[in-house]
Structures are given as structure tokens and as C-alpha cells.
Design a protein around this motif. Sequence first.
Motif, PDB file in Angstrom:
ATOM      1  N   ARG A 298       0.862  -1.183   0.000  1.00  0.00           N
ATOM      2  CA  ARG A 298       0.000   0.000   0.000  1.00  0.00           C
ATOM      3  C   ARG A 298       0.892   1.224   0.000  1.00  0.00           C
ATOM      4  NH1 ARG A 298      -0.037   2.854   4.703  1.00  0.00           N
ATOM      5  NH2 ARG A 298       0.448   1.743   6.643  1.00  0.00           N
ATOM      6  N   GLU A 299       0.317   2.330  -0.477  1.00  0.00           N
ATOM      7  CA  GLU A 299       1.100   3.560  -0.456  1.00  0.00           C
ATOM      8  C   GLU A 299       1.160   4.065   0.982  1.00  0.00           C
ATOM      9  OE1 GLU A 299       1.592   7.291  -3.461  1.00  0.00           O
ATOM     10  OE2 GLU A 299       0.004   5.840  -3.837  1.00  0.00           O
ATOM     11  N   LEU A 300       2.313   4.561   1.404  1.00  0.00           N
ATOM     12  CA  LEU A 300       2.379   5.182   2.729  1.00  0.00           C
ATOM     13  C   LEU A 300       1.638   6.510   2.643  1.00  0.00           C
ATOM     14  CD1 LEU A 300       6.137   4.686   3.746  1.00  0.00           C
ATOM     15  CD2 LEU A 300       4.162   3.561   4.747  1.00  0.00           C
ATOM     16  N   THR A 301       0.978   6.907   3.724  1.00  0.00           N
ATOM     17  CA  THR A 301       0.317   8.215   3.702  1.00  0.00           C
ATOM     18  C   THR A 301       1.398   9.296   3.856  1.00  0.00           C
ATOM     19  OG1 THR A 301       0.061   8.318   6.099  1.00  0.00           O
ATOM     20  CG2 THR A 301      -1.723   7.242   4.869  1.00  0.00           C
ATOM     21  N   LYS A 302       1.032  10.529   3.460  1.00  0.00           N
ATOM     22  CA  LYS A 302       1.985  11.641   3.612  1.00  0.00           C
ATOM     23  C   LYS A 302       2.398  11.775   5.069  1.00  0.00           C
ATOM     24  CE  LYS A 302       1.364  14.682  -0.248  1.00  0.00           C
ATOM     25  NZ  LYS A 302       0.181  14.289  -1.019  1.00  0.00           N
ATOM     26  N   HIS A 303       1.420  11.546   5.940  1.00  0.00           N
ATOM     27  CA  HIS A 303       1.681  11.667   7.372  1.00  0.00           C
ATOM     28  C   HIS A 303       2.703  10.624   7.835  1.00  0.00           C
ATOM     29  CE1 HIS A 303       0.888  12.949  11.398  1.00  0.00           C
ATOM     30  NE2 HIS A 303       0.623  11.717  11.785  1.00  0.00           N
ATOM     31  N   GLU A 304       2.567   9.402   7.351  1.00  0.00           N
ATOM     32  CA  GLU A 304       3.515   8.346   7.745  1.00  0.00           C
ATOM     33  C   GLU A 304       4.932   8.677   7.263  1.00  0.00           C
ATOM     34  OE1 GLU A 304       0.867   4.244   7.871  1.00  0.00           O
ATOM     35  OE2 GLU A 304       1.297   5.157   5.934  1.00  0.00           O
ATOM     36  N   VAL A 305       5.014   9.210   6.040  1.00  0.00           N
ATOM     37  CA  VAL A 305       6.343   9.556   5.503  1.00  0.00           C
ATOM     38  C   VAL A 305       6.955  10.661   6.362  1.00  0.00           C
ATOM     39  CG1 VAL A 305       7.575  10.485   3.501  1.00  0.00           C
ATOM     40  CG2 VAL A 305       5.731   8.833   3.165  1.00  0.00           C
ATOM     41  N   LYS A 306       6.110  11.642   6.712  1.00  0.00           N
ATOM     42  CA  LYS A 306       6.586  12.751   7.551  1.00  0.00           C
ATOM     43  C   LYS A 306       7.046  12.218   8.912  1.00  0.00           C
ATOM     44  CE  LYS A 306       6.877  17.193   8.476  1.00  0.00           C
ATOM     45  NZ  LYS A 306       5.848  18.054   9.016  1.00  0.00           N
ATOM     46  N   GLN A 307       6.237  11.322   9.475  1.00  0.00           N
ATOM     47  CA  GLN A 307       6.592  10.747  10.787  1.00  0.00           C
ATOM     48  C   GLN A 307       7.930  10.009  10.721  1.00  0.00           C
ATOM     49  OE1 GLN A 307       3.126   8.349  11.792  1.00  0.00           O
ATOM     50  NE2 GLN A 307       2.774   9.661  13.554  1.00  0.00           N
ATOM     51  N   LEU A 308       8.139   9.280   9.652  1.00  0.00           N
ATOM     52  CA  LEU A 308       9.405   8.544   9.513  1.00  0.00           C
ATOM     53  C   LEU A 308      10.584   9.509   9.442  1.00  0.00           C
ATOM     54  CD1 LEU A 308       8.306   5.695   7.087  1.00  0.00           C
ATOM     55  CD2 LEU A 308       9.390   5.357   9.304  1.00  0.00           C
ATOM     56  N   ARG A 309      10.392  10.624   8.717  1.00  0.00           N
ATOM     57  CA  ARG A 309      11.475  11.625   8.644  1.00  0.00           C
ATOM     58  C   ARG A 309      11.747  12.216  10.027  1.00  0.00           C
ATOM     59  NH1 ARG A 309      12.608  13.065   3.414  1.00  0.00           N
ATOM     60  NH2 ARG A 309      10.865  12.953   1.978  1.00  0.00           N
ATOM     61  N   VAL A 310      10.654  12.529  10.741  1.00  0.00           N
ATOM     62  CA  VAL A 310      10.806  13.111  12.080  1.00  0.00           C
ATOM     63  C   VAL A 310      11.518  12.117  12.997  1.00  0.00           C
ATOM     64  CG1 VAL A 310       9.527  13.924  14.120  1.00  0.00           C
ATOM     65  CG2 VAL A 310       8.828  14.649  11.856  1.00  0.00           C
ATOM     66  N   LEU A 311      11.131  10.844  12.886  1.00  0.00           N
ATOM     67  CA  LEU A 311      11.779   9.796  13.698  1.00  0.00           C
ATOM     68  C   LEU A 311      13.281   9.774  13.443  1.00  0.00           C
ATOM     69  CD1 LEU A 311       9.867   6.397  13.637  1.00  0.00           C
ATOM     70  CD2 LEU A 311      10.674   7.662  15.618  1.00  0.00           C
ATOM     71  N   ALA A 312      13.660   9.843  12.165  1.00  0.00           N
ATOM     72  CA  ALA A 312      15.089   9.792  11.825  1.00  0.00           C
ATOM     73  C   ALA A 312      15.812  11.050  12.311  1.00  0.00           C
ATOM     74  CB  ALA A 312      15.255   9.627  10.317  1.00  0.00           C
ATOM     75  N   GLU A 313      15.131  12.189  12.162  1.00  0.00           N
ATOM     76  CA  GLU A 313      15.814  13.451  12.467  1.00  0.00           C
ATOM     77  C   GLU A 313      15.859  13.756  13.969  1.00  0.00           C
ATOM     78  OE1 GLU A 313      13.638  15.855   9.756  1.00  0.00           O
ATOM     79  OE2 GLU A 313      14.878  15.214   8.059  1.00  0.00           O
ATOM     80  N   THR A 314      14.854  13.290  14.714  1.00  0.00           N
ATOM     81  CA  THR A 314      14.807  13.653  16.136  1.00  0.00           C
ATOM     82  C   THR A 314      14.832  12.447  17.065  1.00  0.00           C
ATOM     83  OG1 THR A 314      12.414  13.506  16.332  1.00  0.00           O
ATOM     84  CG2 THR A 314      13.293  15.622  15.554  1.00  0.00           C
ATOM     85  N   GLY A 315      14.634  11.247  16.500  1.00  0.00           N
ATOM     86  CA  GLY A 315      14.616  10.038  17.321  1.00  0.00           C
ATOM     87  C   GLY A 315      13.266   9.787  17.968  1.00  0.00           C
ATOM     88  N   LYS A 316      12.320  10.692  17.767  1.00  0.00           N
ATOM     89  CA  LYS A 316      10.987  10.450  18.362  1.00  0.00           C
ATOM     90  C   LYS A 316       9.889  11.133  17.551  1.00  0.00           C
ATOM     91  CE  LYS A 316      11.459  14.139  21.771  1.00  0.00           C
ATOM     92  NZ  LYS A 316      12.773  14.650  21.670  1.00  0.00           N
ATOM     93  N   ILE A 317       8.655  10.694  17.791  1.00  0.00           N
ATOM     94  CA  ILE A 317       7.515  11.341  17.142  1.00  0.00           C
ATOM     95  C   ILE A 317       6.747  12.081  18.225  1.00  0.00           C
ATOM     96  CG2 ILE A 317       5.375  10.994  15.875  1.00  0.00           C
ATOM     97  CD1 ILE A 317       6.440   8.354  14.880  1.00  0.00           C
ATOM     98  N   GLY A 318       6.320  13.301  17.894  1.00  0.00           N
ATOM     99  CA  GLY A 318       5.448  14.056  18.795  1.00  0.00           C
ATOM    100  C   GLY A 318       6.184  14.727  19.939  1.00  0.00           C
TER     101      GLY A 318
END
Length: 243
Positions: free
Chosen positions: A223-243
Motif C-alpha cells: 500500500r502507499e504510505l500516507t503523507k503523514h507516515e512519511v513525515k513521521q518517519l522523517r521526524v523519527l530519523a531526524e529527532t529520534g521520536k515522534i510528537g
Amino acid sequence: MERLQKVLAQAGVASRRKSETLIVAGKVKVNGVVVTELGTKVSSSDRVEVEGVQLVKETYVYFLLYKPRGIISTVDDEKGRKTVLDLFPQIEQRIFPVGRLDYDTSGVIIMTNDGDFSYLMTHPKFGIKKKYIAKVKGIPGREALRKLETGIDLEDGRTAPAHVKMQSVDKKSESALIEITIHEGKNRQVRRMFDAIGCPVQKLRRESFGNVTTHGLNAGDARELTKHEVKQLRVLAETGKIG
Ligand code: URA
């Protein structure tokens, strides 16, 4: 960051070899400056021109594939085996798998044509966590599990701390189901870690990659990842956490 010749090849300018010839011949500019060095790396924000014509950037796409066992996670295979790309017959973009899963491992694999995103997801310094469920031969004791957690000396270095949880034990068949979360991607890492404690992996599935899981999919589905999921993955990589 990607090598210039790869960027040209991905944009459909020419094969990678032919793209190298164009670079060496001084036909390629990066941000207005002629570049003849083959090792030059560019990012998606760089403006690349070939013989005065700016590259048309492909639209980036991101898919979550539940890779079945018995499929190779490369874009082609010299032995002619089925690859993850064969599961995307309709896709126009030149997608590739983000990282690898062994032929016999099933589970989450992301497919994209975005090289910068792939780098963020796979370089161990960004620490994206991957959770695996391993069925192993034998029942590891507390000491063995502790070794997995603290680090195992493999021939290519010591593994970083992992999170390990015993899910269940089958005394009859002398096997155990163990959850293990790692953020590195050494070749056959999980299998080699369990080999090192004397409990070889019989079955391996990657349940999650960062915030995305196989939930709701059957092996072979994508399935295609949602834009939100892609953004979350980037945030995870850049900051180590979501939210
Ligand atoms: N570790 C392995 O041993 N195999 C995989 O496919 C992924 C992680």
C-alpha cells in the motif's frame, strides 16, 4: 545525497555508464557550475542541468510492502529469481527497496524512488528501529537474552544494544518466539545474533519499521504510505521520536 551519475540515470537521461561519460565531457552543471568529477554527490535541492536542460524531477512515491518469503529484495537478480519489484508491475517510477530483507525473511519493506529518504531510513546514525519476530531453535535462557540485549561480537563488529522480549516458548518442539528490536542493518544481523547464542533462527519476520507495520496486510500486499507516515518517519530519523 546521491552520486551525480546515479541521479542522471534515475531521471532517465542515460544509463549510469553513459551518464558518467556526459559528466567527464563537461556536459553537466550543478547549480550553474560545470562538474566533471565522477564522485560528486548532489541532493534533491541541487539544480542539475545536462547540455543546458534542467532535469525533470520524478515525483517521489513511497510504498509499504509486506514482503513474502522466497523473494529477493533487490531490483534485479542475476539468477533470475523473483524480486520485490515484480510485485509492482504497474509502477512507472524507478522504485527500489529501502534496505534489505533476506530471501527467507518476510515483513515490512519500504519501496521508494527517493534516495535521500532511503539514506535517512537506513543509516544507523539515524537510529530507525526495526522490530523482528524470530522463531528460534532452542529456548534461550536469561543470560543468552541478556547477551542479545547488550551486544554480540560479530565478525564485522559488536552489535548495538537491542530490545529483546520472549513472546512464547514451545517445550515440545524445543523452540521459542522472540521479539527483537534493533536499529542497525548489518547483513543477516538477527540471524547471526541468534546463531551466536546457539539458537538458530527458523523463521524471521520484520513486524515494523519505525512507525509502520504489516498490520492489515497479507504477505505480498503493498500500500502507499500516507503523507503523514512519511513525515513521521522523517521526524523519527531526524529527532529520534515522534510528537
Ligand atoms: N536480520 C536478518 O538476519 N535478516 C533480515 O532479513 C533482516 C535482519
